[in-house]
Design a protein around this motif. Structure first.
Motif, PDB file in Angstrom:
ATOM      1  N   LEU A  82     -64.995  -7.736  31.058  1.00 29.51           N
ATOM      2  CA  LEU A  82     -63.708  -7.330  30.334  1.00 29.51           C
ATOM      3  C   LEU A  82     -62.865  -6.430  31.084  1.00 29.51           C
ATOM      4  N   TYR A  85     -60.624  -8.731  33.517  1.00 31.17           N
ATOM      5  CA  TYR A  85     -59.835  -9.358  32.410  1.00 31.17           C
ATOM      6  C   TYR A  85     -58.746  -8.225  31.995  1.00 31.17           C
ATOM      7  N   LYS A  86     -58.913  -7.072  31.590  1.00 32.11           N
ATOM      8  CA  LYS A  86     -58.097  -6.161  31.358  1.00 32.11           C
ATOM      9  C   LYS A  86     -57.037  -5.774  32.602  1.00 32.11           C
ATOM     10  N   GLU A 112     -68.932 -12.179  20.447  1.00 25.13           N
ATOM     11  CA  GLU A 112     -68.630 -11.116  19.657  1.00 25.13           C
ATOM     12  C   GLU A 112     -67.878 -10.018  20.509  1.00 25.13           C
ATOM     13  N   LEU A 115     -64.498 -10.741  21.674  1.00 22.31           N
ATOM     14  CA  LEU A 115     -63.218 -10.887  20.676  1.00 22.31           C
ATOM     15  C   LEU A 115     -63.256  -9.267  19.836  1.00 22.31           C
ATOM     16  N   LYS A 116     -64.190  -8.528  19.978  1.00 17.36           N
ATOM     17  CA  LYS A 116     -64.138  -7.204  19.334  1.00 17.36           C
ATOM     18  C   LYS A 116     -63.347  -6.173  20.491  1.00 17.36           C
ATOM     19  N   ASN A 117     -63.170  -6.613  21.664  1.00 15.29           N
ATOM     20  CA  ASN A 117     -62.639  -5.966  22.592  1.00 15.29           C
ATOM     21  C   ASN A 117     -61.191  -6.612  23.025  1.00 15.29           C
ATOM     22  N   LYS A 118     -60.659  -7.146  22.081  1.00 13.88           N
ATOM     23  CA  LYS A 118     -59.389  -7.809  21.990  1.00 13.88           C
ATOM     24  C   LYS A 118     -59.057  -8.749  23.180  1.00 13.88           C
ATOM     25  N   VAL A 119     -60.016  -9.470  23.613  1.00 14.46           N
ATOM     26  CA  VAL A 119     -59.640 -10.670  24.418  1.00 14.46           C
ATOM     27  C   VAL A 119     -58.814 -11.919  23.816  1.00 14.46           C
ATOM     28  N   ASP A 120     -58.054 -12.282  24.165  1.00 15.34           N
ATOM     29  CA  ASP A 120     -57.529 -13.565  23.572  1.00 15.34           C
ATOM     30  C   ASP A 120     -58.292 -14.518  23.398  1.00 15.34           C
ATOM     31  N   PRO A 121     -58.519 -15.059  22.207  1.00 12.99           N
ATOM     32  CA  PRO A 121     -59.676 -16.093  21.906  1.00 12.99           C
ATOM     33  C   PRO A 121     -59.269 -17.105  22.861  1.00 12.99           C
ATOM     34  N   ALA A 234     -64.309 -14.607  13.095  1.00 17.07           N
ATOM     35  CA  ALA A 234     -63.234 -15.343  13.758  1.00 17.07           C
ATOM     36  C   ALA A 234     -62.735 -16.467  13.109  1.00 17.07           C
TER      37      ALA A 234
END
Length: 235
Positions: A82, A85-86, A112, A115-121, A234
């Protein structure tokens, strides 16, 4: 009778014969481990995300989960993936783990988490057949058409991954996520000595992954790779 048999044994010859077998074996084990470590030392690896070259994808391999709870090792891999990515070091994340049994699914909690940490699906790709590091890397190359990636794992696993990457002709950068002292860390370090031997044998014998599949390049959206790992929220 047992004592009589023991008296007949030529102990010096027996010890010499055992040493004749064991010494070459241990020398070979040492050489093979040093080879892995040398390959690792020649490649880029760091715990600082800004020391890792920008590339398209980070490969986050699975590890144990307990129900829906990732183990400490897996939690830290996800956290580091993560972070890459961020901070803009990668554009996509490839989650690779074991989803081979109905009652065991590493991928769902991994997905999960992202997605919980706002990565673009659209930026999340899921490999459901990453049963071993070998499978993960071969499938990354043959299914997801990865030529270059950041491999996210703890440092005591990294030498084997980098060795496999080199032998499989995948350019890997190692992002080391040693965020804590792990409960079985000493055990894992000893196990790696023999796991590296298996990695060498897998390459020598051209061991295939358990499953392959049709090509699905790491580009565009990865949502269709989620399959049964799609979290309910999701959908």
């Amino acid at each position: 009778m047992t004592f009589q048999f023991l008296k007949l044994v030529k102990w010096k010859s027996l010890v010499r014969w055992i040493l004749t077998l064991l010494i070459p074996f241990f020398l070979f084990v040492a050489w093979m481990n040093l080879r892995h470590i040398w390959v690792y030392s020649q490649e880029i690896h760091s715990s600082d995300p800004f020391q890792i070259p920008r590339t398209v994808v980070a490969i986050v391999p699975g590890a144990a989960v307990y129900g829906k709870t990732p183990s400490a090792i897996l939690t830290d891999r996800l956290t580091c993936g993560l972070e890459l990515y961020k901070k803009g070091r990668v554009q996509k994340i490839l989650l690779s783990g074991d989803n081979g049994k109905l009652d065991y699914n590493e991928l769902r909690p991994m997905l999960e988490f992202m997605l919980k940490n706002k990565v673009d699906p659209n930026d999340i790709f899921v490999d459901h057949a990453g049963f071993r590091t070998l499978d993960t890397l071969i499938r990354a190359k043959e299914v997801f058409l990865v030529k270059e990636a950041v491999f996210v794992s703890q440092s005591f696993f990294m030498a084997r991954a980098m060795y496999l990457g080199k032998e499989l002709d995948i350019k890997l950068f190692g992002y080391e996520c040693n965020l804590r002292r792990y409960k079985k860390e000493t055990y894992y370090q000893w196990r790696e000595i023999f796991a590296r031997m298996l990695a060498w044998w897998d390459i020598l014998s051209d061991t295939p992954p358990k499953y392959l599949g049709d090509p699905y390049p790491i580009e565009g959206s990865g949502v269709s790779t989620w399959k049964g790992s799609i979290p309910l929220e999701a959908k």
